[in-house]
Design a protein around this motif. Structure first.
Motif, PDB file in Angstrom:
ATOM      1  N   ASP A   1      -2.409   7.055   0.024  1.00 16.27           N
ATOM      2  CA  ASP A   1      -3.437   6.661  -0.943  1.00 16.27           C
ATOM      3  C   ASP A   1      -4.785   7.240  -0.512  1.00 16.27           C
ATOM      4  O   ASP A   1      -5.271   6.946   0.573  1.00 16.27           O
ATOM      5  CB  ASP A   1      -3.504   5.133  -1.035  1.00 16.27           C
ATOM      6  CG  ASP A   1      -4.288   4.634  -2.237  1.00 16.27           C
ATOM      7  OD1 ASP A   1      -5.160   5.365  -2.729  1.00 16.27           O
ATOM      8  OD2 ASP A   1      -4.019   3.497  -2.680  1.00 16.27           O
TER       9      ASP A   1
ATOM     10  N   ALA B   1      -4.497   3.232   2.923  1.00 20.19           N
ATOM     11  CA  ALA B   1      -3.560   2.247   3.454  1.00 20.19           C
ATOM     12  C   ALA B   1      -4.157   1.526   4.659  1.00 20.19           C
ATOM     13  O   ALA B   1      -3.881   0.341   4.885  1.00 20.19           O
ATOM     14  CB  ALA B   1      -2.248   2.931   3.844  1.00 20.19           C
ATOM     15  N   THR B   2      -4.997   2.218   5.417  1.00 27.37           N
ATOM     16  CA  THR B   2      -5.652   1.593   6.570  1.00 27.37           C
ATOM     17  C   THR B   2      -6.541   0.436   6.143  1.00 27.37           C
ATOM     18  O   THR B   2      -6.544  -0.631   6.772  1.00 27.37           O
ATOM     19  CB  THR B   2      -6.485   2.634   7.340  1.00 27.37           C
ATOM     20  OG1 THR B   2      -5.617   3.675   7.793  1.00 27.37           O
ATOM     21  CG2 THR B   2      -7.187   2.009   8.524  1.00 27.37           C
TER      22      THR B   2
ATOM     23  N   SER C   1      -6.221  -1.283   3.359  1.00 36.05           N
ATOM     24  CA  SER C   1      -5.347  -2.336   2.844  1.00 36.05           C
ATOM     25  C   SER C   1      -4.745  -3.145   3.993  1.00 36.05           C
ATOM     26  O   SER C   1      -4.663  -4.380   3.936  1.00 36.05           O
ATOM     27  CB  SER C   1      -4.217  -1.735   2.000  1.00 36.05           C
ATOM     28  OG  SER C   1      -4.713  -1.173   0.809  1.00 36.05           O
ATOM     29  N   ARG C   2      -4.324  -2.439   5.033  1.00 33.32           N
ATOM     30  CA  ARG C   2      -3.737  -3.138   6.188  1.00 33.32           C
ATOM     31  C   ARG C   2      -4.780  -4.023   6.861  1.00 33.32           C
ATOM     32  O   ARG C   2      -4.467  -5.138   7.323  1.00 33.32           O
ATOM     33  CB  ARG C   2      -3.177  -2.128   7.183  1.00 33.32           C
ATOM     34  CG  ARG C   2      -2.484  -2.793   8.363  1.00 33.32           C
ATOM     35  CD  ARG C   2      -1.796  -1.798   9.251  1.00 33.32           C
ATOM     36  NE  ARG C   2      -1.011  -2.468  10.280  1.00 33.32           N
ATOM     37  CZ  ARG C   2      -0.253  -1.850  11.170  1.00 33.32           C
ATOM     38  NH1 ARG C   2      -0.158  -0.535  11.143  1.00 33.32           N
ATOM     39  NH2 ARG C   2       0.421  -2.536  12.061  1.00 33.32           N
TER      40      ARG C   2
ATOM     41  N   TRP D   1       2.718  -7.754   4.846  1.00 33.44           N
ATOM     42  CA  TRP D   1       2.201  -6.395   4.620  1.00 33.44           C
ATOM     43  C   TRP D   1       3.345  -5.401   4.566  1.00 33.44           C
ATOM     44  O   TRP D   1       4.306  -5.492   5.329  1.00 33.44           O
ATOM     45  CB  TRP D   1       1.232  -6.045   5.749  1.00 33.44           C
ATOM     46  CG  TRP D   1       1.117  -4.571   6.077  1.00 33.44           C
ATOM     47  CD1 TRP D   1       1.763  -3.914   7.077  1.00 33.44           C
ATOM     48  CD2 TRP D   1       0.306  -3.600   5.413  1.00 33.44           C
ATOM     49  NE1 TRP D   1       1.398  -2.590   7.081  1.00 33.44           N
ATOM     50  CE2 TRP D   1       0.509  -2.365   6.065  1.00 33.44           C
ATOM     51  CE3 TRP D   1      -0.573  -3.644   4.333  1.00 33.44           C
ATOM     52  CZ2 TRP D   1      -0.132  -1.200   5.681  1.00 33.44           C
ATOM     53  CZ3 TRP D   1      -1.214  -2.477   3.940  1.00 33.44           C
ATOM     54  CH2 TRP D   1      -0.998  -1.282   4.612  1.00 33.44           C
ATOM     55  N   HIS D   2       3.241  -4.447   3.631  1.00 28.27           N
ATOM     56  CA  HIS D   2       4.219  -3.361   3.617  1.00 28.27           C
ATOM     57  C   HIS D   2       3.536  -2.089   3.112  1.00 28.27           C
ATOM     58  O   HIS D   2       2.773  -2.120   2.140  1.00 28.27           O
ATOM     59  CB  HIS D   2       5.412  -3.681   2.721  1.00 28.27           C
ATOM     60  CG  HIS D   2       6.546  -2.719   2.905  1.00 28.27           C
ATOM     61  ND1 HIS D   2       7.456  -2.828   3.942  1.00 28.27           N
ATOM     62  CD2 HIS D   2       6.889  -1.604   2.219  1.00 28.27           C
ATOM     63  CE1 HIS D   2       8.321  -1.839   3.867  1.00 28.27           C
ATOM     64  NE2 HIS D   2       7.989  -1.077   2.832  1.00 28.27           N
ATOM     65  N   CYS D   3       3.828  -0.982   3.791  1.00 20.33           N
ATOM     66  CA  CYS D   3       3.288   0.325   3.409  1.00 20.33           C
ATOM     67  C   CYS D   3       4.446   1.259   3.108  1.00 20.33           C
ATOM     68  O   CYS D   3       5.385   1.385   3.901  1.00 20.33           O
ATOM     69  CB  CYS D   3       2.432   0.875   4.547  1.00 20.33           C
ATOM     70  SG  CYS D   3       1.630   2.442   4.164  1.00 20.33           S
ATOM     71  N   TYR D   4       4.374   1.935   1.953  1.00 16.70           N
ATOM     72  CA  TYR D   4       5.475   2.787   1.499  1.00 16.70           C
ATOM     73  C   TYR D   4       5.185   4.254   1.809  1.00 16.70           C
ATOM     74  O   TYR D   4       4.149   4.789   1.392  1.00 16.70           O
ATOM     75  CB  TYR D   4       5.673   2.611  -0.015  1.00 16.70           C
ATOM     76  CG  TYR D   4       6.009   1.191  -0.386  1.00 16.70           C
ATOM     77  CD1 TYR D   4       7.313   0.717  -0.328  1.00 16.70           C
ATOM     78  CD2 TYR D   4       5.001   0.314  -0.781  1.00 16.70           C
ATOM     79  CE1 TYR D   4       7.621  -0.595  -0.660  1.00 16.70           C
ATOM     80  CE2 TYR D   4       5.296  -1.000  -1.114  1.00 16.70           C
ATOM     81  CZ  TYR D   4       6.605  -1.446  -1.050  1.00 16.70           C
ATOM     82  OH  TYR D   4       6.899  -2.746  -1.368  1.00 16.70           O
TER      83      TYR D   4
ATOM     84  N   GLU E   1       1.206   4.987   1.566  1.00 16.43           N
ATOM     85  CA  GLU E   1       0.788   5.635   2.812  1.00 16.43           C
ATOM     86  C   GLU E   1      -0.238   6.744   2.589  1.00 16.43           C
ATOM     87  O   GLU E   1      -1.160   6.934   3.392  1.00 16.43           O
ATOM     88  CB  GLU E   1       2.018   6.206   3.519  1.00 16.43           C
ATOM     89  CG  GLU E   1       1.736   6.836   4.865  1.00 16.43           C
ATOM     90  CD  GLU E   1       3.005   7.430   5.474  1.00 16.43           C
ATOM     91  OE1 GLU E   1       3.247   7.162   6.663  1.00 16.43           O
ATOM     92  OE2 GLU E   1       3.745   8.140   4.763  1.00 16.43           O
TER      93      GLU E   1
ATOM     94  N   ALA F   1       0.826  -1.205   0.000  1.00 18.77           N
ATOM     95  CA  ALA F   1       0.000   0.000   0.000  1.00 18.77           C
ATOM     96  C   ALA F   1       0.858   1.251   0.000  1.00 18.77           C
ATOM     97  O   ALA F   1       2.011   1.233   0.441  1.00 18.77           O
ATOM     98  CB  ALA F   1      -0.925   0.007   1.212  1.00 18.77           C
TER      99      ALA F   1
END
Length: 280
Positions: free
Chosen positions: A224, A229-230, A232-233, A244-247, A222, A220
């Motif tokens: 978006d 992103a929340t 997606s998480r 999971w990874h958030c950019y 950060e 995701a």
């Protein structure tokens, strides 16, 4: 290699050889707009990137519903005699990837979910006429001169692109020029109506995600605003076997902002899960 669809089938772009990866685009989008993934992955896999119904070069054939996308994808896999594959989905494509894993678990060995969610939520601000004006100008100039810094600073950063990307680099705008504009122009009104109908109905598959047993990679951006992103998480947390990874400092089109990093992280995940790449 390009494979031309038969009448009534999805137009599909096939590259490389090896274990298949089905690459599903978002809205608006097309099989060609998945090139940020397929150009690299096709060096080790067979990438299959269809134009979904009503997108790209696949006609809508009248009004349709989201379930028809799944029927089309199943027919495509059967036509190509694919018994099992990895599925990579971006935005709407990620939702369809989840649905395919729920509908045909025996066919899906792993999921790569990009900027998507099983219960998608957005926080996009209202769109003004100035937004549309600057977006139109920025898009036209960027198509004529991709990645032109003056256009990025003068119009791009004041347009709707400011919600789609955070890193206004020439690389991101070159992807927009090459893959986004034509996909937008080739997205049918029927496809837009089908998506809007599903969203208005309150799409939510969180409670079903425990049925998915295959490994999943959830990525995701950060910032978006289209699918947060929340959300997606939250999807990653409901999946049994997910990474999971958030950019930071990226948005919905983050694969075009930081393509090298995304490809590296996908490669690393694939290496950690070699069992996904076999039929048995």
């Amino acid at each position: 290699m390009n494979k031309t669809a038969q009448p009534g089938d999805l137009k599909v772009y096939i590259q490389g050889k090896g274990f298949p990866i089905l690459c599903l685009h978002g809205h608006p989008g097309s099989g060609c707009s998945m090139s940020v993934f397929t150009q690299h992955l096709s060096q080790q896999f067979q990438t299959i990137a269809p134009d979904l119904r009503g997108y790209g070069k696949t006609p809508p054939d009248g009004e349709f519903e989201m379930i028809d996308h799944l029927k089309d994808i199943e027919n495509l896999l059967n036509r190509l005699q694919i018994n099992k594959c990895l599925v990579l989905g971006w935005s709407l494509g990620g939702i369809l990837a989840i649905e395919l894993a729920l509908r045909c678990p025996e066919k899906v060995s792993g999921l790569i979910l990009i900027a998507t969610a099983a219960k998608p939520r957005g926080n996009h601000p209202p769109i003004t006429w100035q937004d549309n004006l600057y977006t139109a100008i920025a898009s036209i100039l960027n198509r004529l001169k991709p990645g032109w810094q003056w256009n990025i600073e003068t119009f791009g950063m004041r347009s709707l692109f400011r919600y789609l990307i955070q890193q206004h680099t020439p690389t991101a705008y070159q992807y927009i020029a090459k893959d986004a504009v034509s996909a937008y122009l080739q997205t049918s009104p029927q496809a837009t109506r089908a998506l809007n109908k599903a969203l208005k109905a309150g799409y939510n598959r969180l409670s079903n995600l425990e049925q998915i047993q295959c490994p999943s990679l959830v990525l995701a951006g950060e910032a978006d605003r289209h699918i947060t992103a929340t959300s997606s998480r939250e999807t990653a947390q409901y999946l049994n076997n997910s990474h999971w990874h958030c950019y930071p400092n990226t948005a919905h089109l983050f694969p075009w902002e930081i393509p090298d990093q995304i490809i590296k992280d996908i490669d690393n995940w694939l290496q950690l899960n070699p069992q996904m790449k076999y039929e048995g």
